[in-house]
Design a protein around this motif. Structure first.
Motif, PDB file in Angstrom:
ATOM      1  N   ILE A 194       0.842  -1.195   0.000  1.00 18.30           N
ATOM      2  CA  ILE A 194       0.000   0.000   0.000  1.00 18.30           C
ATOM      3  C   ILE A 194       0.878   1.247   0.000  1.00 18.30           C
ATOM      4  CG2 ILE A 194      -1.710   1.318   1.310  1.00 18.30           C
ATOM      5  CD1 ILE A 194      -2.832  -1.328   2.321  1.00 18.30           C
ATOM      6  N   ASP A 195       1.932   1.223   0.801  1.00 24.18           N
ATOM      7  CA  ASP A 195       2.846   2.368   0.850  1.00 24.18           C
ATOM      8  C   ASP A 195       3.496   2.603  -0.508  1.00 24.18           C
ATOM      9  OD1 ASP A 195       2.258   2.772   3.489  1.00 24.18           O
ATOM     10  OD2 ASP A 195       4.044   1.761   4.261  1.00 24.18           O
ATOM     11  N   ARG A 196       3.875   1.523  -1.185  1.00 22.44           N
ATOM     12  CA  ARG A 196       4.485   1.666  -2.512  1.00 22.44           C
ATOM     13  C   ARG A 196       3.486   2.241  -3.511  1.00 22.44           C
ATOM     14  NH1 ARG A 196       8.095  -3.833  -3.546  1.00 22.44           N
ATOM     15  NH2 ARG A 196       9.485  -3.603  -1.754  1.00 22.44           N
ATOM     16  N   TYR A 197       2.265   1.775  -3.428  1.00 21.23           N
ATOM     17  CA  TYR A 197       1.208   2.272  -4.318  1.00 21.23           C
ATOM     18  C   TYR A 197       0.963   3.760  -4.076  1.00 21.23           C
ATOM     19  CZ  TYR A 197      -3.516   2.450  -6.410  1.00 21.23           C
ATOM     20  OH  TYR A 197      -4.629   2.761  -7.157  1.00 21.23           O
ATOM     21  N   ASP A 198       0.868   4.135  -2.807  1.00 23.59           N
ATOM     22  CA  ASP A 198       0.666   5.532  -2.443  1.00 23.59           C
ATOM     23  C   ASP A 198       1.820   6.390  -2.965  1.00 23.59           C
ATOM     24  OD1 ASP A 198      -0.853   7.452  -0.302  1.00 23.59           O
ATOM     25  OD2 ASP A 198       1.307   7.794  -0.220  1.00 23.59           O
ATOM     26  N   ARG A 199       3.032   5.887  -2.809  1.00 29.51           N
ATOM     27  CA  ARG A 199       4.211   6.625  -3.268  1.00 29.51           C
ATOM     28  C   ARG A 199       4.223   6.762  -4.783  1.00 29.51           C
ATOM     29  NH1 ARG A 199       7.752  10.352  -1.346  1.00 29.51           N
ATOM     30  NH2 ARG A 199       9.639  10.350  -2.633  1.00 29.51           N
ATOM     31  N   ASP A 200       3.807   5.715  -5.477  1.00 30.49           N
ATOM     32  CA  ASP A 200       3.777   5.750  -6.939  1.00 30.49           C
ATOM     33  C   ASP A 200       2.822   6.836  -7.440  1.00 30.49           C
ATOM     34  OD1 ASP A 200       4.365   4.491  -9.621  1.00 30.49           O
ATOM     35  OD2 ASP A 200       2.203   4.157  -9.546  1.00 30.49           O
ATOM     36  N   TRP A 201       1.632   6.904  -6.852  1.00 28.97           N
ATOM     37  CA  TRP A 201       0.675   7.950  -7.219  1.00 28.97           C
ATOM     38  C   TRP A 201       1.239   9.331  -6.904  1.00 28.97           C
ATOM     39  CZ3 TRP A 201      -4.794   8.552  -8.461  1.00 28.97           C
ATOM     40  CH2 TRP A 201      -5.354   7.411  -9.049  1.00 28.97           C
ATOM     41  N   TYR A 202       1.862   9.457  -5.725  1.00 33.07           N
ATOM     42  CA  TYR A 202       2.424  10.752  -5.331  1.00 33.07           C
ATOM     43  C   TYR A 202       3.493  11.207  -6.323  1.00 33.07           C
ATOM     44  CZ  TYR A 202       5.326  14.123  -2.846  1.00 33.07           C
ATOM     45  OH  TYR A 202       6.059  15.235  -2.525  1.00 33.07           O
ATOM     46  N   GLU A 203       4.421  10.321  -6.672  1.00 32.72           N
ATOM     47  CA  GLU A 203       5.524  10.694  -7.557  1.00 32.72           C
ATOM     48  C   GLU A 203       5.028  11.034  -8.958  1.00 32.72           C
ATOM     49  OE1 GLU A 203       8.275   7.471  -7.332  1.00 32.72           O
ATOM     50  OE2 GLU A 203       9.133   8.139  -5.418  1.00 32.72           O
ATOM     51  N   LYS A 204       4.038  10.284  -9.447  1.00 26.93           N
ATOM     52  CA  LYS A 204       3.507  10.581 -10.774  1.00 26.93           C
ATOM     53  C   LYS A 204       2.764  11.912 -10.785  1.00 26.93           C
ATOM     54  CE  LYS A 204       3.231   5.836 -12.475  1.00 26.93           C
ATOM     55  NZ  LYS A 204       2.367   4.688 -12.826  1.00 26.93           N
ATOM     56  N   ASN A 205       2.004  12.173  -9.736  1.00 29.18           N
ATOM     57  CA  ASN A 205       1.285  13.442  -9.634  1.00 29.18           C
ATOM     58  C   ASN A 205       2.271  14.608  -9.567  1.00 29.18           C
ATOM     59  OD1 ASN A 205      -0.843  15.257  -9.312  1.00 29.18           O
ATOM     60  ND2 ASN A 205      -0.989  14.923  -7.108  1.00 29.18           N
ATOM     61  N   TRP A 206       3.299  14.436  -8.768  1.00 27.19           N
ATOM     62  CA  TRP A 206       4.334  15.469  -8.619  1.00 27.19           C
ATOM     63  C   TRP A 206       5.024  15.739  -9.953  1.00 27.19           C
ATOM     64  CZ3 TRP A 206       9.762  14.470  -8.873  1.00 27.19           C
ATOM     65  CH2 TRP A 206      10.582  15.520  -8.440  1.00 27.19           C
ATOM     66  N   ARG A 207       5.416  14.665 -10.663  1.00 26.02           N
ATOM     67  CA  ARG A 207       6.102  14.821 -11.949  1.00 26.02           C
ATOM     68  C   ARG A 207       5.183  15.447 -12.991  1.00 26.02           C
ATOM     69  NH1 ARG A 207       8.147   9.707 -12.686  1.00 26.02           N
ATOM     70  NH2 ARG A 207       6.196   9.001 -13.620  1.00 26.02           N
ATOM     71  N   GLU A 208       3.937  14.972 -13.037  1.00 25.55           N
ATOM     72  CA  GLU A 208       2.985  15.502 -14.012  1.00 25.55           C
ATOM     73  C   GLU A 208       2.751  16.991 -13.789  1.00 25.55           C
ATOM     74  OE1 GLU A 208      -0.808  13.284 -14.872  1.00 25.55           O
ATOM     75  OE2 GLU A 208      -1.690  15.112 -14.046  1.00 25.55           O
ATOM     76  N   SER A 209       2.548  17.380 -12.536  1.00 25.85           N
ATOM     77  CA  SER A 209       2.273  18.780 -12.231  1.00 25.85           C
ATOM     78  C   SER A 209       3.472  19.668 -12.563  1.00 25.85           C
ATOM     79  CB  SER A 209       1.904  18.932 -10.752  1.00 25.85           C
ATOM     80  OG  SER A 209       1.516  20.256 -10.465  1.00 25.85           O
TER      81      SER A 209
END
Length: 436
Positions: free
Chosen positions: A353-368
């Motif tokens: 779950i932590d890895r999944y949460d981190r993956d979403w966070y990093e993609k959102n950060w990069r996209e923005s």
């Protein structure tokens, strides 16, 4: 394949025009340029949406090697002067956001990881996840011409070969490994298509790891031709035909950096393979794959009820193969202890779950950051006016907020799922987040 050629072909012919009478975008599009469509508004729509052609890039970094190539793509967008209709600016923003849109994974990917990590548990009803007397791994490696593309100072093929050698060496004693390659003959020219599409070869038949023999097998081929995924999956069933599921745990890794180009049907081939008497767990690794490639490779994995992972460097590739090594070590312990206690196969679900949460966070950060940098670039080059810049910035912020809310929703949802069985979790996710 060079970055410029890769994305230029994808966006080749992109001509966007705007009429003052509305937000009509005339588009002469070849490849996978984003459609002028409504942006996702819900978590379900985010999961179902296709990633943009520039997903995973780092345009926001001043010294990013491909920054000028992305800038050339942005230069082809039409100007957006102040005073235009709001609907037109909205359409422009949707185009821009769609270019950099990341691939946000379904929570089902976490549940599938839980299932693989639970390999050998007596609670697993799926026979593919139950340990047998023998443990076999076959790797099917893409040797088509695009694998000559570089990541850093090495080709994707060099990185893959090194990772495969290291993986095989790490397998416990008694486990067996085989290697099949495809697309390694002829070239990717049209006149060599028939030769190349027929070149799927078992270069290292199933056997215990032998460092010298595997190294020699890996040295036999270089990336040259076409991508025959369907044929290779069919032949993998032949490779393992003597190792039925009754006495064998069979795991297959398909590694590819693109879609089927030999007119086969890899989705059907994957489904037939998974239902064959060898009953393999088929996992698919996409190696630096574009949006179209990811879509098909995901479908292949889903058809076989296996896992899909997209990797962009050797470390990520090695980490995916590491899953099979971990399973093999569990198998070795199972054989040694003659039984598998529940505690020995229980996984730390919170880790995934932590890895999944981190993956979403990093993609959102990069996209923005990418979209923000693109807006600044368009403003600095005179493509957009100050009012348009403000409007597009607000769209970027709203998109970032949506992804953040969705991430938090999905993380909380997964935490509530941890005590349920795999079958219950899968059914609930398909109902709540269907459409991926």
């Amino acid at each position: 394949m060079a970055f410029k050629n890769k994305w230029s072909r994808m966006l080749g012919g992109l001509v966007l025009t705007m009429s003052l009478g509305g937000c009509s975008w005339g588009a002469a599009v070849t490849g996978s340029a984003p459609n002028a469509s409504r942006l996702p508004q819900t978590t379900q729509e985010l999961i179902a949406a296709q990633p943009g052609p520039l997903a995973g890039t780092h345009f926001y970094l001043a010294h990013y090697p491909q920054r000028s190539d992305i800038a050339n793509i942005l230069d082809r967008l039409p100007p957006l002067v102040d005073g235009l209709d709001e609907a037109m600016v909205q359409a422009y923003g949707e185009k821009l956001l769609a270019l950099f849109a990341e691939d946000y994974a379904s929570p089902q990917t976490v549940v599938d990881r839980w299932r693989v990590a639970s390999f050998g548990s007596p609670d697993m009803e799926d026979a593919r996840f139950q340990f047998k007397e023998h443990f076999n791994v076959e790797i099917i490696l893409d040797a088509s011409g695009s694998m000559a593309g570089k990541i850093g100072d090495k080709t994707k093929m060099q990185l893959a070969k090194e990772a495969i050698q290291a993986f095989a060496e790490s397998l416990p004693e008694g486990a067996r490994v085989s290697l099949r390659v495809y697309g390694h003959k002829g070239s990717n020219a049209d006149e060599h298509k028939q030769l190349s599409c027929g070149s799927s070869e078992l270069v290292y038949p199933l056997q215990p790891f032998d460092a010298q023999r595997l190294a020699e097998a890996l040295h036999q081929f270089e990336p040259t031709g076409w991508t025959s995924i369907a044929r290779s999956l069919q032949l993998a069933q032949v490779d393992l035909a003597a190792f039925g599921a009754e006495d064998n745990t069979n795991v297959i890794y398909l590694v590819s950096d693109g879609i089927e180009t030999c007119d086969g049907d890899p989705v059907t081939a994957a489904k037939e393979l998974s239902r064959s008497h060898i009953m393999p767990l088929l996992n698919v690794i996409g190696f630096d794959v574009n949006a179209d490639g990811q879509k098909q490779l995901k479908q292949i994995a889903q058809a076989a009820e296996g896992l899909y992972a997209n990797v962009t460097n050797q470390e990520q590739f090695q980490a995916e193969l590491e899953r099979a090594r971990e399973i093999a070590e569990k198998w070795e312990k199972w054989k040694r202890d003659a039984l598998s206690e529940a505690d020995a196969v229980r996984i730390d679900r919170r880790k995934w779950i932590d890895r999944y949460d981190r993956d979403w966070y990093e993609k959102n950060w990069r996209e923005s950051l990418n979209v923000g940098a693109a807006i600044e670039y368009l403003a600095a080059t005179g493509k957009i006016g100050s009012q348009a810049k403000t409007y597009l910035t607000r769209m970027r912020q709203e998109r970032e907020a949506l992804v953040t809310r969705s991430k938090e929703e999905l993380t909380a949802y997964l935490l509530n799922l941890t005590e349920k069985s795999y079958e219950e979790m899968r059914a609930e996710i398909e109902q709540k987040y269907r459409g991926e």
